[in-house]
Design a protein around this motif. Structure first.
Motif, mmCIF file in Angstrom:
data_model
loop_
_atom_site.group_PDB
_atom_site.id
_atom_site.type_symbol
_atom_site.label_atom_id
_atom_site.label_comp_id
_atom_site.label_asym_id
_atom_site.label_seq_id
_atom_site.Cartn_x
_atom_site.Cartn_y
_atom_site.Cartn_z
ATOM 1 N N ALA A 1 -2.131 10.537 -7.426
ATOM 2 C CA ALA A 1 -3.006 9.905 -6.624
ATOM 3 C C ALA A 1 -4.333 9.739 -6.773
ATOM 4 C CB ALA A 1 -2.621 9.998 -5.025
ATOM 5 N N ILE A 2 -5.173 8.965 -5.717
ATOM 6 C CA ILE A 2 -6.621 8.942 -6.129
ATOM 7 C C ILE A 2 -7.694 9.674 -5.341
ATOM 8 C CG2 ILE A 2 -6.263 6.385 -6.988
ATOM 9 C CD1 ILE A 2 -7.126 5.314 -4.161
ATOM 10 N N SER A 3 -7.107 10.292 -4.360
ATOM 11 C CA SER A 3 -8.189 11.140 -3.678
ATOM 12 C C SER A 3 -7.391 12.084 -2.973
ATOM 13 C CB SER A 3 -8.772 10.472 -2.739
ATOM 14 O OG SER A 3 -8.265 10.295 -1.324
ATOM 15 N N ARG A 4 -8.175 13.523 -2.644
ATOM 16 C CA ARG A 4 -7.446 14.590 -1.958
ATOM 17 C C ARG A 4 -7.013 14.287 -0.660
ATOM 18 N NH1 ARG A 4 -6.522 19.137 -3.937
ATOM 19 N NH2 ARG A 4 -7.783 18.852 -5.606
ATOM 20 N N ARG A 5 -7.973 13.435 -0.067
ATOM 21 C CA ARG A 5 -7.907 13.138 1.434
ATOM 22 C C ARG A 5 -6.347 12.525 1.611
ATOM 23 N NH1 ARG A 5 -10.705 12.782 6.436
ATOM 24 N NH2 ARG A 5 -8.750 12.847 7.693
ATOM 25 N N ILE A 6 -6.103 11.823 0.646
ATOM 26 C CA ILE A 6 -4.803 10.810 0.686
ATOM 27 C C ILE A 6 -3.725 11.795 0.543
ATOM 28 C CG2 ILE A 6 -4.151 10.292 -1.412
ATOM 29 C CD1 ILE A 6 -4.899 7.448 -0.861
ATOM 30 N N ARG A 7 -3.739 13.052 0.415
ATOM 31 C CA ARG A 7 -2.225 13.808 0.182
ATOM 32 C C ARG A 7 -1.297 13.987 1.515
ATOM 33 N NH1 ARG A 7 -3.362 19.268 -2.370
ATOM 34 N NH2 ARG A 7 -3.384 18.241 -4.326
ATOM 35 N N ALA A 8 -1.916 14.018 2.528
ATOM 36 C CA ALA A 8 -1.399 14.284 3.693
ATOM 37 C C ALA A 8 -0.695 13.136 3.929
ATOM 38 C CB ALA A 8 -2.237 14.777 5.002
ATOM 39 N N TRP A 9 -1.398 11.841 3.969
ATOM 40 C CA TRP A 9 -0.814 10.510 4.412
ATOM 41 C C TRP A 9 0.136 10.266 3.367
ATOM 42 C CZ3 TRP A 9 0.783 6.933 6.989
ATOM 43 C CH2 TRP A 9 0.919 5.418 6.230
ATOM 44 N N TYR A 10 0.046 10.621 2.127
ATOM 45 C CA TYR A 10 1.297 10.499 1.139
ATOM 46 C C TYR A 10 2.540 11.338 1.224
ATOM 47 C CZ TYR A 10 -1.408 7.036 -1.924
ATOM 48 O OH TYR A 10 -2.220 6.101 -2.412
ATOM 49 N N ALA A 11 2.028 12.525 1.736
ATOM 50 C CA ALA A 11 3.325 13.482 1.843
ATOM 51 C C ALA A 11 4.263 13.246 3.162
ATOM 52 C CB ALA A 11 2.640 14.883 2.074
ATOM 53 N N GLU A 12 3.737 12.667 4.048
ATOM 54 C CA GLU A 12 4.476 12.155 5.262
ATOM 55 C C GLU A 12 5.639 11.177 5.034
ATOM 56 O OE1 GLU A 12 1.575 11.557 8.337
ATOM 57 O OE2 GLU A 12 1.060 13.807 8.373
ATOM 58 N N PRO A 13 5.318 10.187 4.263
ATOM 59 C CA PRO A 13 6.293 9.307 4.020
ATOM 60 C C PRO A 13 7.404 9.879 3.079
ATOM 61 C CG PRO A 13 4.501 8.434 2.885
ATOM 62 C CD PRO A 13 4.037 9.634 3.837
ATOM 63 N N VAL A 14 7.189 10.795 2.206
ATOM 64 C CA VAL A 14 8.188 11.395 1.556
ATOM 65 C C VAL A 14 9.190 12.472 2.378
ATOM 66 C CG1 VAL A 14 8.682 13.377 -0.282
ATOM 67 C CG2 VAL A 14 6.615 11.672 -0.595
ATOM 68 N N VAL A 15 8.536 12.916 3.428
ATOM 69 C CA VAL A 15 9.272 13.604 4.173
ATOM 70 C C VAL A 15 10.296 12.674 5.126
ATOM 71 C CG1 VAL A 15 9.237 15.095 6.606
ATOM 72 C CG2 VAL A 15 7.562 15.504 4.597
ATOM 73 N N ARG A 16 9.733 11.290 5.666
ATOM 74 C CA ARG A 16 10.408 10.257 6.390
ATOM 75 C C ARG A 16 11.504 9.869 5.513
ATOM 76 N NH1 ARG A 16 6.190 7.665 7.396
ATOM 77 N NH2 ARG A 16 6.389 5.921 6.222
ATOM 78 N N TYR A 17 11.339 9.396 4.461
ATOM 79 C CA TYR A 17 12.400 9.127 3.632
ATOM 80 C C TYR A 17 13.306 10.017 3.072
ATOM 81 C CZ TYR A 17 9.279 5.018 3.482
ATOM 82 O OH TYR A 17 8.492 4.076 3.747
ATOM 83 N N GLY A 18 13.428 11.482 3.492
ATOM 84 C CA GLY A 18 14.098 12.359 3.281
ATOM 85 C C GLY A 18 14.317 12.702 1.635
ATOM 86 N N ALA B 1 0.814 -1.075 -0.037
ATOM 87 C CA ALA B 1 0.145 0.075 -0.042
ATOM 88 C C ALA B 1 0.749 1.309 0.036
ATOM 89 C CB ALA B 1 -1.004 -0.132 1.323
ATOM 90 N N PHE B 2 0.573 2.303 -0.825
ATOM 91 C CA PHE B 2 1.178 3.678 -0.852
ATOM 92 C C PHE B 2 1.151 4.087 0.581
ATOM 93 C CE2 PHE B 2 3.143 7.173 -2.618
ATOM 94 C CZ PHE B 2 3.914 6.598 -3.558
ATOM 95 N N GLY B 3 2.283 4.838 0.971
ATOM 96 C CA GLY B 3 2.252 5.033 2.509
ATOM 97 C C GLY B 3 3.204 4.161 3.312
ATOM 98 N N ASP B 4 3.156 2.865 2.986
ATOM 99 C CA ASP B 4 3.953 1.854 3.780
ATOM 100 C C ASP B 4 3.616 1.599 5.051
ATOM 101 O OD1 ASP B 4 5.534 2.045 1.274
ATOM 102 O OD2 ASP B 4 7.051 2.823 1.858
ATOM 103 N N PRO B 5 2.188 1.231 5.517
ATOM 104 C CA PRO B 5 1.791 1.307 6.850
ATOM 105 C C PRO B 5 2.410 -0.057 7.395
ATOM 106 C CG PRO B 5 0.072 0.655 5.188
ATOM 107 C CD PRO B 5 1.129 1.327 4.285
ATOM 108 N N GLY B 6 2.984 0.093 8.556
ATOM 109 C CA GLY B 6 3.855 -0.803 9.182
ATOM 110 C C GLY B 6 4.993 -1.237 8.454
ATOM 111 N N LEU B 7 5.595 -0.548 7.917
ATOM 112 C CA LEU B 7 6.918 -0.849 7.074
ATOM 113 C C LEU B 7 8.201 -0.935 7.940
ATOM 114 C CD1 LEU B 7 8.752 -1.924 4.684
ATOM 115 C CD2 LEU B 7 8.945 0.528 4.068
ATOM 116 N N GLU B 8 8.377 -0.053 8.694
ATOM 117 C CA GLU B 8 9.365 0.299 9.826
ATOM 118 C C GLU B 8 9.257 -0.831 10.811
ATOM 119 O OE1 GLU B 8 10.309 4.059 10.480
ATOM 120 O OE2 GLU B 8 10.605 4.632 8.387
ATOM 121 N N ALA B 9 7.987 -1.050 11.194
ATOM 122 C CA ALA B 9 7.690 -2.090 12.344
ATOM 123 C C ALA B 9 8.022 -3.499 12.088
ATOM 124 C CB ALA B 9 6.438 -1.968 12.911
#
Length: 250
Positions: free
Chosen positions: A114-131, A75-83
């Motif tokens: 992406a597929i929805s406007r609400r998803i934008r914040a969730w997608y932006a956060e891993p971009v930050v996390r991955y530098g 899933a985009f956003g990688d839920p649970g990946l680092e865990a």
């Protein structure tokens, strides 16, 4: 080579899209195991849904990782990946990280569609996390309700192509990521219509999982990705309890 691919959403139709693209991409002889989350939502748009998806993903990984050489959080956003990387003794990759790292080798500024406007914040956060913030040109999104997550490619395909074109024309994207498991395979089908490279998270993740497995990295025994310390646990499945609580599960 055996890869375990987990869809953190409950949509079997999306798992089928993931499987189709994974099978087109995987090397000859690679065996794939596909799993769909047993609990959660049809597709993840918010942080709360992502937290649920992460738990569902960890359950599936714990139950089924044995006998596999690497795993994919699909899933985009990688839920649970680092865990999962803390928990499992095999390499684990996610769609977002794999797509971003692949896109970075194909161009300068990266656009995400992406597929929805609400998803934008969730997608932006891993971009930050991955530098990768300095490399991000834009995240462009559909802005309409989705009638059927499994048919979004057919229902919204032309609009998605238009978003790709706008990201190049108006935002300066040098390479595009068509993001999310429901869009698995779309990058391949529209690549000839888009004047910059286009990558797909599923295909990137599958090939990077194969690569990491071939490299044979050792599991960390120190640092923040070492296995979780032993402690009491309650309410976990036996498999998850063995990995998180080290067997002392009530």
């Amino acid at each position: 080579m055996k890869l375990l691919i987990v869809n953190p959403n409950i949509s079997q139709s999306v798992t089928e899209l993931i499987e189709a693209e994974a099978r087109r991409t995987a090397s000859p002889g690679t065996e794939l195991t596909l799993r769909t989350a047993a609990l959660g939502v049809a597709y993840i748009e918010t942080r709360a849904e992502a937290a649920i998806g992460a738990y569902a993903t960890l359950n599936e990984l714990a139950d089924h990782f044995s006998g596999h050489d690497a795993a994919v959080v699909a899933a985009f956003g990688d839920p649970g990946l680092e865990a999962a990387r803390e928990m499992l003794p095999i390499p684990v990759v996610g769609l977002t990280e794999s797509a971003l790292m692949s896109a970075a080798m194909l161009g300068g500024k990266i656009g995400i569609v992406a597929i929805s406007r609400r998803i934008r914040a969730w997608y932006a956060e891993p971009v930050v996390r991955y530098g990768m913030t300095s490399r991000l040109a834009v995240i462009r999104c559909l802005d309409e309700p989705l009638a059927n997550i499994g048919s979004v490619q057919q229902d919204k395909g032309e609009q998605l192509v238009a978003l790709c074109e706008a990201a190049i024309r108006d935002d300066g994207a040098d390479v595009l990521i068509i993001a999310g498991a429901p869009l698995a395979g779309l990058a391949r089908s529209v690549a000839q219509r888009i004047p910059v490279p286009v990558v797909d998270g599923v295909s990137c993740a599958v090939q990077q999982a194969e690569l990491l497995s071939h490299l044979g990295p050792a599991k960390a025994t120190a640092g923040s990705y070492a296995a979780p310390p032993a402690k009491g646990a309650k309410g976990l499945s036996p498999a998850l309890g063995q990995l998180i609580g080290r067997g002392d599960v009530q």
